[in-house]
Every structure is written in C-alpha cells, then in structure tokens.
Enzyme design. Structure first.
Site, PDB file in Angstrom:
ATOM      1  N   ARG A 101      -3.079  -9.673 -43.349  1.00 34.89           N
ATOM      2  CA  ARG A 101      -2.137  -8.995 -42.454  1.00 34.89           C
ATOM      3  C   ARG A 101      -1.488  -7.884 -43.268  1.00 34.89           C
ATOM      4  NH1 ARG A 101       2.123 -11.414 -38.100  1.00 34.89           N
ATOM      5  NH2 ARG A 101       0.104 -11.708 -37.087  1.00 34.89           N
ATOM      6  N   HIS A 128      -5.292  -6.110 -33.685  1.00 33.45           N
ATOM      7  CA  HIS A 128      -4.998  -7.544 -33.824  1.00 33.45           C
ATOM      8  C   HIS A 128      -6.140  -8.311 -33.138  1.00 33.45           C
ATOM      9  CE1 HIS A 128      -2.815 -11.041 -34.690  1.00 33.45           C
ATOM     10  NE2 HIS A 128      -1.779 -10.926 -33.895  1.00 33.45           N
ATOM     11  N   GLN A 131      -5.891 -12.052 -32.037  1.00 31.49           N
ATOM     12  CA  GLN A 131      -5.043 -12.227 -30.848  1.00 31.49           C
ATOM     13  C   GLN A 131      -5.866 -11.967 -29.586  1.00 31.49           C
ATOM     14  OE1 GLN A 131      -1.444 -12.889 -30.804  1.00 31.49           O
ATOM     15  NE2 GLN A 131      -2.078 -13.366 -28.727  1.00 31.49           N
ATOM     16  N   ASP A 221       4.263  -6.848 -24.581  1.00 28.15           N
ATOM     17  CA  ASP A 221       4.563  -7.128 -25.997  1.00 28.15           C
ATOM     18  C   ASP A 221       5.869  -6.399 -26.316  1.00 28.15           C
ATOM     19  OD1 ASP A 221       4.404  -7.807 -28.706  1.00 28.15           O
ATOM     20  OD2 ASP A 221       2.769  -6.410 -29.166  1.00 28.15           O
ATOM     21  N   CYS A 261       1.860 -11.966 -26.519  1.00 26.89           N
ATOM     22  CA  CYS A 261       1.313 -12.481 -27.786  1.00 26.89           C
ATOM     23  C   CYS A 261       2.352 -13.252 -28.590  1.00 26.89           C
ATOM     24  CB  CYS A 261       0.770 -11.314 -28.610  1.00 26.89           C
ATOM     25  SG  CYS A 261       1.991 -10.033 -28.911  1.00 26.89           S
ATOM     26  N   ARG A 289      -4.704 -19.605 -30.207  1.00 29.72           N
ATOM     27  CA  ARG A 289      -4.934 -18.861 -31.449  1.00 29.72           C
ATOM     28  C   ARG A 289      -5.679 -19.757 -32.430  1.00 29.72           C
ATOM     29  NH1 ARG A 289      -1.801 -14.656 -33.041  1.00 29.72           N
ATOM     30  NH2 ARG A 289      -3.409 -14.525 -34.645  1.00 29.72           N
TER      31      ARG A 289
HETATM   32  N1   CP Z   1       1.092 -13.286 -32.172  1.00 30.46           N
HETATM   33  C1   CP Z   1       1.154 -13.308 -33.509  1.00 30.46           C
HETATM   34  O1   CP Z   1       0.306 -12.784 -34.223  1.00 30.46           O
HETATM   35  O2   CP Z   1       2.224 -13.988 -33.990  1.00 30.46           O
HETATM   36  P1   CP Z   1       2.694 -14.011 -35.505  1.00 30.46           P
HETATM   37  O3   CP Z   1       3.208 -12.642 -35.834  1.00 30.46           O
HETATM   38  O4   CP Z   1       3.792 -15.056 -35.537  1.00 30.46           O
HETATM   39  O5   CP Z   1       1.537 -14.381 -36.377  1.00 30.46           O
HETATM   40  N1  NVA Z   2       2.874  -5.625 -31.715  1.00 32.07           N
HETATM   41  C1  NVA Z   2       3.471  -6.696 -32.481  1.00 32.07           C
HETATM   42  C2  NVA Z   2       2.605  -7.901 -32.448  1.00 32.07           C
HETATM   43  C3  NVA Z   2       3.123  -9.091 -33.193  1.00 32.07           C
HETATM   44  C4  NVA Z   2       2.207 -10.256 -33.135  1.00 32.07           C
HETATM   45  C5  NVA Z   2       3.694  -6.230 -33.902  1.00 32.07           C
HETATM   46  O1  NVA Z   2       2.800  -5.606 -34.486  1.00 32.07           O
HETATM   47  O2  NVA Z   2       4.775  -6.489 -34.447  1.00 32.07           O
END
Ligand code: CP
Ligand code: NVA
Length: 305
Positions: A101, A128, A131, A221, A261, A289
């Site tokens: 990440r 992502h 997701q 989101d 998400c 997930r």
């Molecule tokens: N939806 C998602 O990726 O959640 P986190 O940021 O908690 O991993």
């Molecule tokens: N769009 C959000 C998704 C988190 C899972 C972010 O990138 O923070």
C-alpha cells in the site's frame, strides 16, 4: 509469476476463475473448513498508509491458507534507506508475495519491476484492485450474474472507482458516475480505460438523481482520500450535493443495494440511515475482502483449488 497492480492485469476469464476459487473456499470456510492450500508460503505486507480491512483480511486469509505474513511498517525504511530496486530485489528473496500500500502508484510499479516474487497492489492513489475484486464478487453473490447490470458511483473519481471501472468493463457492468466536473477522471485515465476496457459502458453526469435511476448498486466513498486531507474543507463544499441519503436512494430502483469500501465518514458522503439501512451490504463487502483475496492468493501462488 504474476503481479496484480491494476485490474488490467487480469482477463475476464481469470477474474471468473478467481471468483470460483473464492466461492469454493468461502463455502468451505462457512462450514468450518480452512484448507491449507499455501503451506509455508510467506506474504509481506508493506504499508505506507493506514489500513484495517486490507491488512487484517490479508493476514487472516493467509493464516487460513496455512501460510504466514509479515507486516512491514515504517521501520523497514521503504523508500528512505535504500533504492526501491534494492529493496524489492532483497525482499523478494525472502517472501513469496508482497502486498504493498503506497502513497504513489509509481512506487508499486517500480517495486514490481524489481521483484522476483508476485506483487499485489493493496491501494495506491491510482488504484485499489483488491477492493474492486471483492466488490464485484459481492454483487455477484448477492444479485447473481453481473453482465448488463448498472452500478452508480456518486462522488470523487478516485482510486476505488478507477478500479471498479476496469472491473465493470471486464465483467460487463455499466458504470454511471455522478461527479462534479472538477473531480472527474482525467484524460489520462479515460485514455487508459479506453485502451484496457474498450467495451466499458461509462456515463458521466453531474446529477446524482439521474445516475441512480437504473442502478442495481449505488456506491460511494469518502470525498477526500488518504493524502488529500488538506483539501477536506474544499471538498466538503464541492461535494455537498453528492451525499447518498434516503432522499437520493428514493430515486433508485426499489431494493437498490448500497455499497461503500469503508472507512466511511458518516454524515458526509453517506448518512447513517443509508449505510445502516436494509439494502446496505457494506459489512458483507468488507467480509468478502478476505475471501476474494484468499482466491487471489491461491490463484496467484499456483495452489490447486
Ligand atoms: N477498504 C479498505 O481498503 O479499507 P482499509 O483502508 O481499512 O484497508
Ligand atoms: N479512496 C479511499 C479508499 C480507502 C480504502 C482512500 O484512498 O483513502
């Protein structure tokens, strides 16, 4: 050896195969069976940003599969102590798969280029994919075949919807986005989508009511993603008319599903009555997930399932 950097890395047939593996493993899991398909395999979770779902669902899933995981936070000095190339070459001598990440999508691309093991994108500013895989799997689980369905996205054209767009294009879901003009996909993304998923049916409007009209799924989101915290105030103002609330859901088909998400900012992009309402499937989505990522790991690491 395969990577999953964006959903463009998977063909529709591969997505379907991963969903079959996921379904099989989830059914067994619900009966109390946890097949150790990946004994001795090691997964590194290299995270530059916060996470609950991605981190824990991958760790738990790998444990079910008989493998183990290592969480690598800031103390490994990723991007600071040595080059990304040296980091990737070294780490991939120790582990079978790296879930990363990163703040910047290019970091994941660069890392994968130098790794001799698989790399999975666990979220960047651009994409992502895990997701989107879990989301499509969830829609299929709840509503059946995906081809010809409509998903309405209300809000920012961010990493999550960019991945959903590729996924929708691959499985035949129509995507309708209600997004203020300033926050829509840029030309580069549109060109990329055209190249990767030429069959994607994408409609963009400024009107959330118009977007939800034919939708099986209404998805939103946060208005400011991780890394955009300084824009929160401006975005709260710019997205004020894009809240998913009971009034907006009343314009959707009866029984339209609500997805997010997570994490959500309740009271901003979605109200409690919608996210906690009878057609919200956000918890199932989060649960999946883990199941979908187990499917990805089993498929990617070559286990027979
Ligand atoms: N939806 C998602 O990726 O959640 P986190 O940021 O908690 O991993
Ligand atoms: N769009 C959000 C998704 C988190 C899972 C972010 O990138 O923070």
């Amino acid at each position: 050896m395969r990577h999953l950097i964006t959903l463009a890395d998977l063909t529709p047939v591969e997505i379907d195969r991963i969903f079959s593996i996921t379904e099989d493993m989830k059914n067994k899991f619900q009966k109390g069976l946890r097949e150790p398909l990946l004994p001795g395999r090691v997964m590194a979770l290299l995270f530059e940003k916060q996470s609950l779902r991605t981190r824990v669902s991958f760790e738990a899933g790998m444990t079910h599969l008989g493998g183990s995981s290592l969480f690598l936070g800031p103390d490994v000095g990723f991007g600071r102590r040595e080059s990304i190339a040296d980091f990737g070459r070294t780490l991939s001598e120790y582990v079978d798969v790296i879930v990363v990440r990163a703040n910047c999508h290019q970091t994941v691309v660069d890392l994968a280029e130098h790794c001799s093991c698989s790399v999975i994108n666990g979220l960047t500013d651009f994409a992502h994919p895990c997701q989107a895989m879990a989301d499509l799997y969830t829609i299929r689980e709840v509503a059946g075949p995906l081809q010809g369905r409509t998903l309405a996205w209300i809000g920012d054209a961010n990493n999550v919807v960019r991945s959903l767009a590729v996924g929708c294009g691959k499985v035949g879901i129509k995507l309708v986005m209600a997004t203020p003009e300033k926050y829509r996909f840029d030309d580069q993304t549109l060109a990329w989508l055209k190249r990767e998923v030429p069959d994607l049916e994408l409609t963009v409007t400024a009107d959330p009511v118009e977007a939800v009209g034919d939708a099986l799924v209404v998805y939103t989101d946060v208005w400011a993603s991780m890394g955009q915290e300084s824009e929160r105030k401006t975005r709260r103002r710019d997205f004020a008319d894009y809240q998913v609330n009971a009034r907006l859901m009343s314009h959707a088909q009866k029984g339209a599903l609500f997805m997010h998400c997570l994490p959500a900012r309740r009271g901003e992009e979605v109200t409690d009555e919608v996210i906690d309402g009878p057609t919200s499937i956000v918890v199932r989505q989060a649960a999946n997930r883990m199941h979908a990522q187990k499917g990805i790991l089993a498929w990617m690491l070559g286990a027979k399932a």
